[in-house]
Design a protein around this motif. Sequence first.
Motif, PDB file in Angstrom:
ATOM      1  N   ILE A  45       0.849  -1.203   0.000  1.00  0.00           N
ATOM      2  CA  ILE A  45       0.000   0.000   0.000  1.00  0.00           C
ATOM      3  C   ILE A  45       0.878   1.244   0.000  1.00  0.00           C
ATOM      4  CG2 ILE A  45      -1.714   1.298   1.313  1.00  0.00           C
ATOM      5  CD1 ILE A  45      -2.653  -1.428   2.464  1.00  0.00           C
ATOM      6  N   TRP A  55      -2.858   0.273  -9.174  1.00  0.00           N
ATOM      7  CA  TRP A  55      -2.913  -0.858  -8.250  1.00  0.00           C
ATOM      8  C   TRP A  55      -2.535  -2.163  -8.951  1.00  0.00           C
ATOM      9  CZ3 TRP A  55      -3.226  -0.276  -3.147  1.00  0.00           C
ATOM     10  CH2 TRP A  55      -3.778   0.902  -2.642  1.00  0.00           C
ATOM     11  N   TRP A  70      -4.968  -4.070  -2.739  1.00  0.00           N
ATOM     12  CA  TRP A  70      -6.068  -3.117  -2.914  1.00  0.00           C
ATOM     13  C   TRP A  70      -7.203  -3.396  -1.932  1.00  0.00           C
ATOM     14  CZ3 TRP A  70      -8.914   0.845  -3.690  1.00  0.00           C
ATOM     15  CH2 TRP A  70     -10.282   0.719  -3.896  1.00  0.00           C
ATOM     16  N   HIS A  73      -6.373  -2.360   1.637  1.00  0.00           N
ATOM     17  CA  HIS A  73      -6.423  -0.901   1.833  1.00  0.00           C
ATOM     18  C   HIS A  73      -7.872  -0.416   1.832  1.00  0.00           C
ATOM     19  CE1 HIS A  73      -5.359   3.282   1.770  1.00  0.00           C
ATOM     20  NE2 HIS A  73      -5.995   3.466   0.628  1.00  0.00           N
ATOM     21  N   ARG A  74      -8.677  -0.924   0.910  1.00  0.00           N
ATOM     22  CA  ARG A  74     -10.088  -0.515   0.852  1.00  0.00           C
ATOM     23  C   ARG A  74     -10.807  -0.901   2.136  1.00  0.00           C
ATOM     24  NH1 ARG A  74     -14.211   1.109   1.500  1.00  0.00           N
ATOM     25  NH2 ARG A  74     -16.011   1.362   0.101  1.00  0.00           N
ATOM     26  N   ALA A  77      -9.524   1.353   4.974  1.00  0.00           N
ATOM     27  CA  ALA A  77     -10.068   2.696   4.795  1.00  0.00           C
ATOM     28  C   ALA A  77     -11.539   2.723   5.163  1.00  0.00           C
ATOM     29  CB  ALA A  77      -9.868   3.149   3.349  1.00  0.00           C
ATOM     30  N   GLU A 141     -18.929   8.274   2.058  1.00  0.00           N
ATOM     31  CA  GLU A 141     -18.401   8.706   0.768  1.00  0.00           C
ATOM     32  C   GLU A 141     -19.267   9.843   0.231  1.00  0.00           C
ATOM     33  OE1 GLU A 141     -15.911   8.788  -2.556  1.00  0.00           O
ATOM     34  OE2 GLU A 141     -15.684   7.761  -0.644  1.00  0.00           O
ATOM     35  N   ASP A 284      -7.238   8.045  -7.125  1.00  0.00           N
ATOM     36  CA  ASP A 284      -8.293   7.205  -6.546  1.00  0.00           C
ATOM     37  C   ASP A 284      -9.669   7.763  -6.856  1.00  0.00           C
ATOM     38  OD1 ASP A 284      -6.950   5.131  -4.460  1.00  0.00           O
ATOM     39  OD2 ASP A 284      -5.795   6.992  -4.555  1.00  0.00           O
ATOM     40  N   THR A 289     -10.617   6.064  -0.053  1.00  0.00           N
ATOM     41  CA  THR A 289      -9.301   5.453  -0.244  1.00  0.00           C
ATOM     42  C   THR A 289      -8.217   6.508  -0.417  1.00  0.00           C
ATOM     43  OG1 THR A 289      -9.773   5.200  -2.618  1.00  0.00           O
ATOM     44  CG2 THR A 289     -10.239   3.319  -1.179  1.00  0.00           C
ATOM     45  N   TYR A 290      -8.563   7.640  -1.039  1.00  0.00           N
ATOM     46  CA  TYR A 290      -7.565   8.704  -1.207  1.00  0.00           C
ATOM     47  C   TYR A 290      -7.178   9.292   0.142  1.00  0.00           C
ATOM     48  CZ  TYR A 290      -5.442  13.126  -2.602  1.00  0.00           C
ATOM     49  OH  TYR A 290      -4.576  14.184  -2.747  1.00  0.00           O
TER      50      TYR A 290
END
Length: 310
Positions: A45, A55, A70, A73-74, A77, A141, A284, A289-290
């Motif tokens: 990551i 990715w 990925w 990390h997702r 996050a 989000e 992203d 995720t960013y």
Amino acid sequence: MTLVLDSRTRRLTDAQWALIAPLLPSNTGRRGHPFGDDRRVVDGIIYRFRTSTPWRDVPRAEFGPWQTVWKRHRRYAGDGTWDRVLQALLSQADAVGLIDWDVSVDATIARAHQHATNTTRPDQDTGAFSNYKHLPWDETEPPGHGIGRSRGGLTTKIHHVVDGHGLPLAIVVTGGQRNDGAMLEHVLGDIRVPRIGGGRPRTRPDAVLGDKAYGSGVNRRMLRARGIRAVIPEKSDQITVRKHKGSKGGRRPAFDEDAYKDRNVVERSFALIKQWRGIATRYDKLAITYRAGAVLHACLTWATLLGDTP
């Protein structure tokens, strides 16, 4: 205090990993099949954000399947793992007196790459994505994914609160056109430093250093109500209006010029975080995720400092 974080290093140091590993879900009583190769995946990551590689192009030989990197990390996050890691590190730092509570606040723009913008979104996204206060995470989000249209085109803005040494305390992501001053209360509201041994987390700094963008009457009244000293210069139009009103214009807001000279630490923090190319330019699609990449960078920054502390 001067902190140098070598952003060219692709792997976690042993000292950083010793602090971060116990805080990850696989080591905190998580049910189900345990995660494997946690350190290698986290390295992957970091590598992705450091280099801004897609990715799918994360080297399999070094970091394993890109899908694993990925998805981990997702997941971290989305469930708030990286924020909990940061809060735990902040708690340790505060317990040994490493946090300077005269904080500085500012924002920086990141251009959104075309890979980040091929999503459905409103023309102007004024929403914000931040930390624990907005659980459940998957509902946070923003509708525009933290991408807005400003003079520079499609951009994202990172709002930062750093301590007196330039170390990050809170990170908020918005569309690039969002006014800095209008976000002050939201950004300060994201400061949360738990206390070791119990008690209410610390959420209030001693002073806030900001440029003229934060000098509105609304912000000054908010800071005064919370008992926070404002070190913010007065806007030229506010000076003109106050002088035009004469005695009815009130007194000039207090301003500590010497303390204001320390505000540059927040600019240096942006210079440091943007050494990660995946933060300097946004690739992203999701704000979740960013922003998590920026929070991960903050975790490494504090882990580096704590690892060097006797």
